[in-house]
Design a protein around this motif. Structure first.
Motif, PDB file in Angstrom:
ATOM      1  N   THR A 127       0.846  -1.148  -0.012  1.00  0.00           N
ATOM      2  CA  THR A 127      -0.077   0.036   0.081  1.00  0.00           C
ATOM      3  C   THR A 127       0.942   1.195   0.080  1.00  0.00           C
ATOM      4  O   THR A 127       0.519   2.223  -0.637  1.00  0.00           O
ATOM      5  CB  THR A 127      -0.857   0.008   1.271  1.00  0.00           C
ATOM      6  N   LEU A 128       1.898   1.356   0.787  1.00  0.00           N
ATOM      7  CA  LEU A 128       2.744   2.593   0.776  1.00  0.00           C
ATOM      8  C   LEU A 128       3.377   2.676  -0.337  1.00  0.00           C
ATOM      9  O   LEU A 128       3.531   3.830  -0.963  1.00  0.00           O
ATOM     10  CB  LEU A 128       3.797   2.123   2.137  1.00  0.00           C
ATOM     11  N   SER A 129       3.787   1.687  -1.235  1.00  0.00           N
ATOM     12  CA  SER A 129       4.693   1.820  -2.255  1.00  0.00           C
ATOM     13  C   SER A 129       3.931   2.171  -3.682  1.00  0.00           C
ATOM     14  O   SER A 129       4.390   2.589  -4.366  1.00  0.00           O
ATOM     15  CB  SER A 129       5.584   0.582  -2.709  1.00  0.00           C
ATOM     16  N   ASP A 130       2.403   1.926  -3.435  1.00  0.00           N
ATOM     17  CA  ASP A 130       1.745   2.179  -4.549  1.00  0.00           C
ATOM     18  C   ASP A 130       1.181   3.592  -4.916  1.00  0.00           C
ATOM     19  O   ASP A 130       0.581   4.053  -3.997  1.00  0.00           O
ATOM     20  CB  ASP A 130       0.535   1.248  -4.362  1.00  0.00           C
ATOM     21  N   ALA A 131       1.826   4.165  -5.678  1.00  0.00           N
ATOM     22  CA  ALA A 131       1.580   5.477  -6.251  1.00  0.00           C
ATOM     23  C   ALA A 131       0.153   5.825  -6.509  1.00  0.00           C
ATOM     24  O   ALA A 131      -0.234   7.077  -6.187  1.00  0.00           O
ATOM     25  CB  ALA A 131       2.502   6.197  -7.204  1.00  0.00           C
ATOM     26  N   SER A 132      -0.573   4.819  -6.700  1.00  0.00           N
ATOM     27  CA  SER A 132      -2.020   5.036  -6.986  1.00  0.00           C
ATOM     28  C   SER A 132      -2.993   5.277  -5.879  1.00  0.00           C
ATOM     29  O   SER A 132      -4.074   5.546  -5.809  1.00  0.00           O
ATOM     30  CB  SER A 132      -2.554   3.893  -8.026  1.00  0.00           C
ATOM     31  N   THR A 133      -2.296   4.658  -4.683  1.00  0.00           N
ATOM     32  CA  THR A 133      -3.008   4.692  -3.673  1.00  0.00           C
ATOM     33  C   THR A 133      -3.331   6.089  -2.873  1.00  0.00           C
ATOM     34  O   THR A 133      -2.232   6.890  -3.064  1.00  0.00           O
ATOM     35  CB  THR A 133      -2.507   3.901  -2.400  1.00  0.00           C
ATOM     36  N   ALA A 134      -4.161   6.570  -2.337  1.00  0.00           N
ATOM     37  CA  ALA A 134      -4.451   7.766  -2.072  1.00  0.00           C
ATOM     38  C   ALA A 134      -3.696   8.183  -0.832  1.00  0.00           C
ATOM     39  O   ALA A 134      -3.177   7.313  -0.177  1.00  0.00           O
ATOM     40  CB  ALA A 134      -5.999   8.062  -1.306  1.00  0.00           C
ATOM     41  N   LEU A 135      -3.219   9.381  -0.879  1.00  0.00           N
ATOM     42  CA  LEU A 135      -1.963   9.917   0.190  1.00  0.00           C
ATOM     43  C   LEU A 135      -2.525   9.749   1.439  1.00  0.00           C
ATOM     44  O   LEU A 135      -1.601   9.216   2.221  1.00  0.00           O
ATOM     45  CB  LEU A 135      -1.911  11.552  -0.135  1.00  0.00           C
ATOM     46  N   PRO A 136      -3.966  10.094   2.052  1.00  0.00           N
ATOM     47  CA  PRO A 136      -4.124   9.701   3.247  1.00  0.00           C
ATOM     48  C   PRO A 136      -4.135   8.410   3.837  1.00  0.00           C
ATOM     49  O   PRO A 136      -3.676   8.103   4.982  1.00  0.00           O
ATOM     50  CB  PRO A 136      -5.650  10.242   3.416  1.00  0.00           C
ATOM     51  N   GLN A 137      -4.305   7.382   2.973  1.00  0.00           N
ATOM     52  CA  GLN A 137      -3.985   6.117   3.095  1.00  0.00           C
ATOM     53  C   GLN A 137      -2.423   5.607   3.330  1.00  0.00           C
ATOM     54  O   GLN A 137      -2.300   4.933   4.112  1.00  0.00           O
ATOM     55  CB  GLN A 137      -4.778   5.157   2.099  1.00  0.00           C
ATOM     56  N   ARG A 138      -1.745   6.420   2.294  1.00  0.00           N
ATOM     57  CA  ARG A 138      -0.370   5.909   2.568  1.00  0.00           C
ATOM     58  C   ARG A 138       0.142   6.621   3.665  1.00  0.00           C
ATOM     59  O   ARG A 138       1.164   5.809   4.387  1.00  0.00           O
ATOM     60  CB  ARG A 138       0.355   6.401   1.296  1.00  0.00           C
ATOM     61  N   LEU A 139      -0.173   7.683   4.279  1.00  0.00           N
ATOM     62  CA  LEU A 139       0.083   8.405   5.561  1.00  0.00           C
ATOM     63  C   LEU A 139      -0.193   7.472   6.665  1.00  0.00           C
ATOM     64  O   LEU A 139       0.419   7.528   7.650  1.00  0.00           O
ATOM     65  CB  LEU A 139      -0.199   9.706   5.484  1.00  0.00           C
ATOM     66  N   THR A 140      -1.553   6.887   6.664  1.00  0.00           N
ATOM     67  CA  THR A 140      -1.810   5.883   7.652  1.00  0.00           C
ATOM     68  C   THR A 140      -1.013   4.931   7.823  1.00  0.00           C
ATOM     69  O   THR A 140      -0.668   4.414   9.035  1.00  0.00           O
ATOM     70  CB  THR A 140      -3.311   5.478   7.412  1.00  0.00           C
ATOM     71  N   VAL A 141      -0.338   4.395   6.760  1.00  0.00           N
ATOM     72  CA  VAL A 141       0.466   2.972   6.952  1.00  0.00           C
ATOM     73  C   VAL A 141       1.618   3.578   7.229  1.00  0.00           C
ATOM     74  O   VAL A 141       2.190   2.887   8.239  1.00  0.00           O
ATOM     75  CB  VAL A 141       0.651   2.594   5.222  1.00  0.00           C
ATOM     76  N   LEU A 142       2.105   4.759   6.991  1.00  0.00           N
ATOM     77  CA  LEU A 142       3.283   5.371   7.786  1.00  0.00           C
ATOM     78  C   LEU A 142       3.220   5.386   9.255  1.00  0.00           C
ATOM     79  O   LEU A 142       4.057   5.182  10.022  1.00  0.00           O
ATOM     80  CB  LEU A 142       3.792   6.740   7.037  1.00  0.00           C
ATOM     81  N   GLU A 143       2.278   5.847   9.630  1.00  0.00           N
ATOM     82  CA  GLU A 143       1.964   5.828  11.079  1.00  0.00           C
ATOM     83  C   GLU A 143       1.988   4.572  11.627  1.00  0.00           C
ATOM     84  O   GLU A 143       2.561   4.250  12.764  1.00  0.00           O
ATOM     85  CB  GLU A 143       0.374   6.623  11.250  1.00  0.00           C
ATOM     86  N   ALA A 144       1.464   3.635  11.123  1.00  0.00           N
ATOM     87  CA  ALA A 144       1.533   2.204  11.713  1.00  0.00           C
ATOM     88  C   ALA A 144       2.867   1.970  11.826  1.00  0.00           C
ATOM     89  O   ALA A 144       3.265   0.967  12.595  1.00  0.00           O
ATOM     90  CB  ALA A 144       0.534   1.197  10.717  1.00  0.00           C
ATOM     91  N   LEU A 145       3.650   1.915  10.739  1.00  0.00           N
ATOM     92  CA  LEU A 145       4.898   1.680  10.569  1.00  0.00           C
ATOM     93  C   LEU A 145       5.681   2.195  11.640  1.00  0.00           C
ATOM     94  O   LEU A 145       6.754   1.533  12.126  1.00  0.00           O
ATOM     95  CB  LEU A 145       5.580   1.678   9.182  1.00  0.00           C
TER      96      LEU A 145
END
Length: 202
Positions: A127-145
């Motif tokens: 999810t984090l590496s997928d550029a087509s994923t919405a930015l808020p979702q990628r930021l949520t993954v960052l928070e989890a990591l």
């Protein structure tokens, strides 16, 4: 807040988010003292927190971790499993639960938990590496990591974001690397700090 202020907040009769946070912080301060009386006080606070407040994954994890570190595996296991059920992306919970099961002589059960960890980690990194994923979702993954235990695969995924055109992603990657990055992150971070003109990335 100092420990006296936390005790005052924790002992207020009204249930509130602030009181709950104070109880959690107080328990963690007690645990850091690494003395039997303090650990006992931490477990008393965590038991009250668990009984009085709605189920929250982070509370369950801290309570379970503290019990596990005290050798009370039978009590810790259901709390750690509850934390995973409440928040499957709380990666460090899988590691604590797996370690607990290994220490309890249940290697097969531990292997299942570690397999779950691998599956969830791969989903998060994808999810984090997928550029087509919405930015808020990628930021949520960052928070989890940022709550994970250090893992070279996490470091590699975060390093790849350092050159992202999305400043929140690049800045978030820097912050998470500072918390859980492995040794492989040192050179890329130094290079970024020397080359970037953006204060957030220095």
């Amino acid at each position: 807040l100092g420990i006296a202020a936390l005790i005052t907040l924790a002992e207020t009769p009204e249930r509130s988010a602030l009181r709950g946070s104070a109880m959690l912080m107080l328990s963690e301060l007690y645990v850091e003292e690494e003395e039997a009386p303090s650990i006992s006080r931490a477990l008393t606070v965590l038991a009250a927190l668990d009984a009085e407040y709605p189920p929250i994954a982070e509370f369950k994890f801290v309570y379970g971790r503290t019990l596990a570190d005290s050798g009370r595996y039978d009590e810790a296991e259901p709390l750690l499993r509850a934390a995973i059920e409440l928040r499957p992306d709380l990666l460090q919970t899988y590691m604590y639960l797996g370690s607990l099961l290994v220490d309890s002589g249940r290697a097969d059960d531990a292997a299942l938990v570690y397999t779950q960890y691998e599956s969830v980690l791969q989903i998060l990194l994808s999810t984090l590496s997928d550029a087509s994923t919405a930015l808020p979702q990628r930021l949520t993954v960052l928070e989890a990591l940022g709550l994970a235990t250090p893992d070279e695969r996490i470091t590699s995924a975060l390093v790849s974001l350092l050159q992202s055109d999305e400043l929140p992603l690049a800045g978030g990657a820097v912050q998470v690397l500072a918390m859980v990055g492995t040794a492989e992150a040192v050179l890329p971070l130094r290079r970024l700090a020397s080359e970037s003109s953006v204060e957030q990335l220095q």
